[in-house]
Write an enzyme that holds these catalytic residues in place. Sequence first.
Site, PDB file in Angstrom:
ATOM      1  N   LYS A 121     -13.352  -0.771   5.877  1.00  0.00           N
ATOM      2  CA  LYS A 121     -13.906  -1.597   4.817  1.00  0.00           C
ATOM      3  C   LYS A 121     -14.911  -2.613   5.336  1.00  0.00           C
ATOM      4  CE  LYS A 121     -10.020  -0.715   3.893  1.00  0.00           C
ATOM      5  NZ  LYS A 121      -9.179   0.475   4.202  1.00  0.00           N
ATOM      6  N   ASP A 148      -0.824  -5.588   9.434  1.00  0.00           N
ATOM      7  CA  ASP A 148      -1.787  -4.578   9.012  1.00  0.00           C
ATOM      8  C   ASP A 148      -3.037  -5.334   8.584  1.00  0.00           C
ATOM      9  OD1 ASP A 148      -3.311  -2.600   7.949  1.00  0.00           O
ATOM     10  OD2 ASP A 148      -1.843  -1.918   6.459  1.00  0.00           O
ATOM     11  N   TRP A 206       0.862  -1.189   0.000  1.00  0.00           N
ATOM     12  CA  TRP A 206       0.000   0.000   0.000  1.00  0.00           C
ATOM     13  C   TRP A 206       0.901   1.243   0.000  1.00  0.00           C
ATOM     14  CZ3 TRP A 206      -1.930   2.722   4.870  1.00  0.00           C
ATOM     15  CH2 TRP A 206      -2.874   3.702   4.555  1.00  0.00           C
TER      16      TRP A 206
HETATM   17  N1  PLA Z   1      -3.695  -0.583   5.241  1.00  0.00           N
HETATM   18  C1  PLA Z   1      -3.962  -1.008   3.998  1.00  0.00           C
HETATM   19  C2  PLA Z   1      -3.261  -2.215   3.481  1.00  0.00           C
HETATM   20  C3  PLA Z   1      -4.899  -0.321   3.217  1.00  0.00           C
HETATM   21  O1  PLA Z   1      -5.147  -0.756   1.984  1.00  0.00           O
HETATM   22  C4  PLA Z   1      -5.547   0.809   3.736  1.00  0.00           C
HETATM   23  C5  PLA Z   1      -6.540   1.585   2.928  1.00  0.00           C
HETATM   24  C6  PLA Z   1      -5.232   1.201   5.046  1.00  0.00           C
HETATM   25  C7  PLA Z   1      -4.300   0.468   5.777  1.00  0.00           C
HETATM   26  C8  PLA Z   1      -5.827   2.383   5.724  1.00  0.00           C
HETATM   27  O2  PLA Z   1      -7.180   2.378   5.815  1.00  0.00           O
HETATM   28  P1  PLA Z   1      -7.958   3.324   6.824  1.00  0.00           P
HETATM   29  O3  PLA Z   1      -6.997   4.275   7.438  1.00  0.00           O
HETATM   30  O4  PLA Z   1      -8.962   4.009   5.984  1.00  0.00           O
HETATM   31  O5  PLA Z   1      -8.551   2.398   7.813  1.00  0.00           O
HETATM   32  N2  PLA Z   1      -6.344   1.597   1.522  1.00  0.00           N
HETATM   33  C9  PLA Z   1      -7.336   2.219   0.637  1.00  0.00           C
HETATM   34  C10 PLA Z   1      -7.603   3.675   0.954  1.00  0.00           C
HETATM   35  C11 PLA Z   1      -8.666   1.488   0.723  1.00  0.00           C
HETATM   36  C12 PLA Z   1      -6.406   4.557   1.073  1.00  0.00           C
HETATM   37  O6  PLA Z   1      -5.472   4.498   0.280  1.00  0.00           O
HETATM   38  O7  PLA Z   1      -6.425   5.337   2.033  1.00  0.00           O
HETATM   39  C13 PLA Z   1      -6.793   2.049  -0.787  1.00  0.00           C
HETATM   40  O8  PLA Z   1      -7.504   2.412  -1.732  1.00  0.00           O
HETATM   41  O9  PLA Z   1      -5.676   1.511  -0.949  1.00  0.00           O
END
Ligand code: PLA
Length: 450
Positions: A296, A260, A179
């Site tokens: 989510k 995570d 991510w």
């Molecule tokens: N960890 C991972 C692996 C994630 O994909 C995301 C969110 C988070 C943590 C953090 O989520 P939160 O803080 O909203 O609980 N990833 C998203 C959104 C869904 C983003 O980038 O913020 C994504 O589209 O990758």
Amino acid sequence: MRLNDGSVARRLSTLGKHLVETTTTTVRRPTAPPIRSLPWRGSVFGHVAQAPEDPILGVTVAYNKDPSPVKVNLGVGAYRTEEGKPLVLNVVRRAEQLLLNDPNRIKEYLPITGLAEFNKLSAKLIFGQDSPAIQENRVTTVQCLSGTGSLRVGAEFLAKHYHKKSCFQHTIYIPLPTWGNHPKVFTIAGLTVKTYRYYDPATRGLNFQGLLEDLSAAPSGAIVLLHACAHNPTGVDPTLDQWEHIRQLMRSKGLLPFFDSAYQGFASGSLDADAQPVRLFVADGGELLAAQSYAKNMGLYGERVGALSIVCKTRDVAVRVESQLKLVIRPMYSNPPIHGASIVATILRDREMYGGWTIELKAMADRIISMRTQLHEALLARGTPGDWSHIIKQIGMFTFTGLNTDQVAFMTKEYHIYMTSDGRISMAGLSSRTVPHLADAIHAAVTGAV
Ligand code: PLA
């Protein structure tokens, strides 16, 4: 003091002169020179460079600007219904109604560590109802600002307090790719970020050998970030056997796991099955960190509700760790918000509501899986060159398509399909209505046909 006639007359005459002067002549007030003419006339922020948009959230910014009626946003991982609408779970609406009708609800500050009941229930959700670590009171859980906030608090705690003899104590190994926010969160918290091999573009699957080699070569005591399930962006998870292998290797080298868990329930549709890798590590009695998000799996994206748990060796250590977590949180945001955590606690504490949640969660996971099948079939029907079986093999919210930056740019320009430039698409943003349009776009991007 009495004034005689002469002095009264003098005063009146002075006043009269003053009035005449101020109304008939221009008064020269000291005027400030215009700011533009001063030597430092520019803004004190004039040197600030325009920052690029976030690679994920910026996709939504671009999408919102596009007036096209056929546009589709497959960028951010946000669940949409078949009608393409955001979803508030029924069980969440019921919980909110209960909270609204409760005359005893107050809006006082929560403790620094958040809502105690929420923390207890969150730990049980990820580690299991009968987790020995919870029963032995050696887990500390603090409510944080969703998954991101939980990672950040955990990282700052580690930067301050993780003491191993080795000088690599502050290095965290993250999967390649991962991510996009991970390296930023960890670097800004004061950790050194390194990567370990994870994804094999050739097989579009796990590079298990590379992963084992890199973790074997990591210095003892390093921290390792692991996606608990539904790896983002690849949709590729180790099997349980592979997890067991990873566990043995990490424990034998004294590598500290930091899980995570942003998608519990989204990978398989089962909350327990998706938490298995984490529970495997807890069962061996070793220490670890886990960041949880309810964005989510409960659709609470904007409520920013999550938790950080640190599993320690003893109760005594856990108590002291919690006292230090409070010192991390207090100057950062003081204490977390009450509403989202109250919704989660209302649902988790009630057997019937919990059951309702698991049904809705499974329905979301199933709809995503059905989007995988539909997209795969649509590409086969078009005879799109290439092997697209990874679309149905990958797990969770995303498909890592293998499309390159140019192909993505083409799809956005010509088909108004918005996705991250690494070729990731959010399957949760698709619907039966938009699958053919996406398949047309992929076909055109791959065959070079406009
Ligand atoms: N960890 C991972 C692996 C994630 O994909 C995301 C969110 C988070 C943590 C953090 O989520 P939160 O803080 O909203 O609980 N990833 C998203 C959104 C869904 C983003 O980038 O913020 C994504 O589209 O990758």
